[in-house]
Motif scaffolding. Structure first.
Motif, PDB file in Angstrom:
ATOM      1  N   VAL A  37       0.838  -1.172   0.133  1.00  0.00           N
ATOM      2  CA  VAL A  37      -0.001   0.100  -0.007  1.00  0.00           C
ATOM      3  C   VAL A  37       0.992   1.164  -0.011  1.00  0.00           C
ATOM      4  CG1 VAL A  37      -1.856   1.453   1.152  1.00  0.00           C
ATOM      5  CG2 VAL A  37      -1.913  -1.261   1.430  1.00  0.00           C
ATOM      6  N   CYS A  38       0.629   2.096  -0.794  1.00  0.00           N
ATOM      7  CA  CYS A  38       1.285   3.330  -0.941  1.00  0.00           C
ATOM      8  C   CYS A  38       0.350   4.650  -0.889  1.00  0.00           C
ATOM      9  CB  CYS A  38       2.006   3.649  -2.159  1.00  0.00           C
ATOM     10  SG  CYS A  38       3.561   2.384  -2.332  1.00  0.00           S
ATOM     11  N   ARG A  39       1.102   5.760  -0.273  1.00  0.00           N
ATOM     12  CA  ARG A  39       0.382   6.866  -0.308  1.00  0.00           C
ATOM     13  C   ARG A  39       0.952   7.794  -1.552  1.00  0.00           C
ATOM     14  NH1 ARG A  39       0.607  12.241   0.890  1.00  0.00           N
ATOM     15  NH2 ARG A  39      -1.069  13.366   1.801  1.00  0.00           N
ATOM     16  N   PHE A  44      -1.526  20.211  -3.592  1.00  0.00           N
ATOM     17  CA  PHE A  44      -1.957  20.798  -2.554  1.00  0.00           C
ATOM     18  C   PHE A  44      -2.262  22.178  -2.468  1.00  0.00           C
ATOM     19  CE2 PHE A  44      -0.981  21.912   2.051  1.00  0.00           C
ATOM     20  CZ  PHE A  44      -1.981  21.115   2.844  1.00  0.00           C
ATOM     21  N   ASP A  45      -3.527  22.541  -2.654  1.00  0.00           N
ATOM     22  CA  ASP A  45      -4.004  23.717  -3.091  1.00  0.00           C
ATOM     23  C   ASP A  45      -5.286  23.991  -2.519  1.00  0.00           C
ATOM     24  OD1 ASP A  45      -5.527  25.780  -4.796  1.00  0.00           O
ATOM     25  OD2 ASP A  45      -3.414  26.043  -5.138  1.00  0.00           O
ATOM     26  N   GLY A  53      -4.278  16.297   3.788  1.00  0.00           N
ATOM     27  CA  GLY A  53      -3.117  16.530   2.975  1.00  0.00           C
ATOM     28  C   GLY A  53      -3.208  16.326   1.442  1.00  0.00           C
ATOM     29  N   ASN A  54      -4.510  15.920   0.872  1.00  0.00           N
ATOM     30  CA  ASN A  54      -4.695  15.778  -0.646  1.00  0.00           C
ATOM     31  C   ASN A  54      -3.874  14.519  -0.988  1.00  0.00           C
ATOM     32  OD1 ASN A  54      -6.334  16.047  -2.850  1.00  0.00           O
ATOM     33  ND2 ASN A  54      -4.560  17.163  -3.731  1.00  0.00           N
ATOM     34  N   GLY A  55      -3.881  13.387  -0.186  1.00  0.00           N
ATOM     35  CA  GLY A  55      -3.199  12.124  -0.786  1.00  0.00           C
ATOM     36  C   GLY A  55      -3.971  11.200  -0.948  1.00  0.00           C
ATOM     37  N   SER A 145      -5.429   8.329 -10.628  1.00  0.00           N
ATOM     38  CA  SER A 145      -3.972   9.209 -10.359  1.00  0.00           C
ATOM     39  C   SER A 145      -3.161   7.999  -9.575  1.00  0.00           C
ATOM     40  CB  SER A 145      -3.631  10.693  -9.630  1.00  0.00           C
ATOM     41  OG  SER A 145      -4.623  11.464 -10.177  1.00  0.00           O
ATOM     42  N   ALA A 146      -3.591   7.493  -8.545  1.00  0.00           N
ATOM     43  CA  ALA A 146      -2.830   6.514  -7.862  1.00  0.00           C
ATOM     44  C   ALA A 146      -2.455   5.387  -8.565  1.00  0.00           C
ATOM     45  CB  ALA A 146      -3.474   6.314  -6.554  1.00  0.00           C
TER      46      ALA A 146
END
Length: 235
Positions: A37-39, A44-45, A53-55, A145-146
């Motif tokens: 599993v990755c973040r 970030f806006d 944190g918009n992840g 995107s992920a």
């Protein structure tokens, strides 16, 4: 290899997307053997809605193709719906590879505002499964995107590996040999040089980066004591 992407699954005060990803892995059982599993950090806006944190999160499933695709999706949907929090806008993506269009979209999502219409167009052209599961469905952007970012092999921070326990007591100062035994391929300084020390302070959790299709831990000297090396965040 099956790549799963999920995003926008929480609100302030609720369990985060990383925890949901771990729950999905647990529910999948043997199919999740060897999973990672990755973040992934996206733009970030203030113009982009996010919880903290918009992840977004990706799950790599080396054995994901051992079950019918719809059965796999049904299981993942089931967990996400169980965890659904009012006010969240979850999205789910699944693919076996990335492509030029997906890569371009994902890298745009890391540096600028993108929209759902573009995400759906890209997913359709790339034959990537993409769906919203509630609210505004805004999470499809981060989910797509992920998938593209993890399939590309050079983005994300590893937050869980199938062989790591959770909660994980591997914290604080650890030997380099112990870190490598965790499956870390190599330890580098921020400048990219190979780290030749004996110990590293990994902090509260071991969080290597995903680079070149493997786990790489980046380290830096502690600002309090330059002789002490600690893990650092490379987005």
């Amino acid at each position: 290899m099956i790549y799963i992407g999920i995003d926008d699954t929480d609100i302030v005060g609720s369990p985060g997307t990383n925890q949901l990803a771990r729950a999905i892995v647990r529910r999948l059982g043997p199919i999740a053997e060897g999973s990672i599993v990755c973040r992934h950090q996206l733009f970030f806006d203030p113009r982009v809605p996010y919880t903290s944190g918009n992840g977004s999160a990706s799950i790599q499933l080396p054995h994901g193709d051992e079950v019918p695709r719809e059965e796999l999706l049904d299981t993942i949907r089931g967990v996400m719906r169980e965890w659904l929090v009012e006010g969240s806008d979850p999205g789910l993506a699944l693919a076996t590879d990335t492509c030029v269009e997906m890569n371009a979209f994902a890298h745009r999502a890391k540096r600028e505002v993108v929209n759902q219409a573009d995400a759906r167009t890209v997913a359709a052209s790339a034959q990537c499964h993409l769906e919203g599961l509630g609210g505004t469905n805004q999470g499809i952007i981060g989910a797509l995107s992920a998938v593209a970012l993890i399939a590309g092999g050079n983005d994300g921070r590893v937050v869980h590996v199938d062989t790591w326990p959770w909660p994980d007591a591997f914290v604080g100062v650890q030997s380099v040999s112990g870190i490598l035994e965790r499956g870390i391929a190599e330890i580098r300084t921020e400048s990219g040089q190979t780290f030749d020390g004996d110990v590293v302070d990994v902090g509260k959790h071991l969080r290597p980066n995903w680079r070149g299709g493997r786990m790489v831990l980046f380290v830096e000297p502690s600002p309090e004591d330059a002789t002490v090396w600690r893990a650092c965040k490379i987005k």
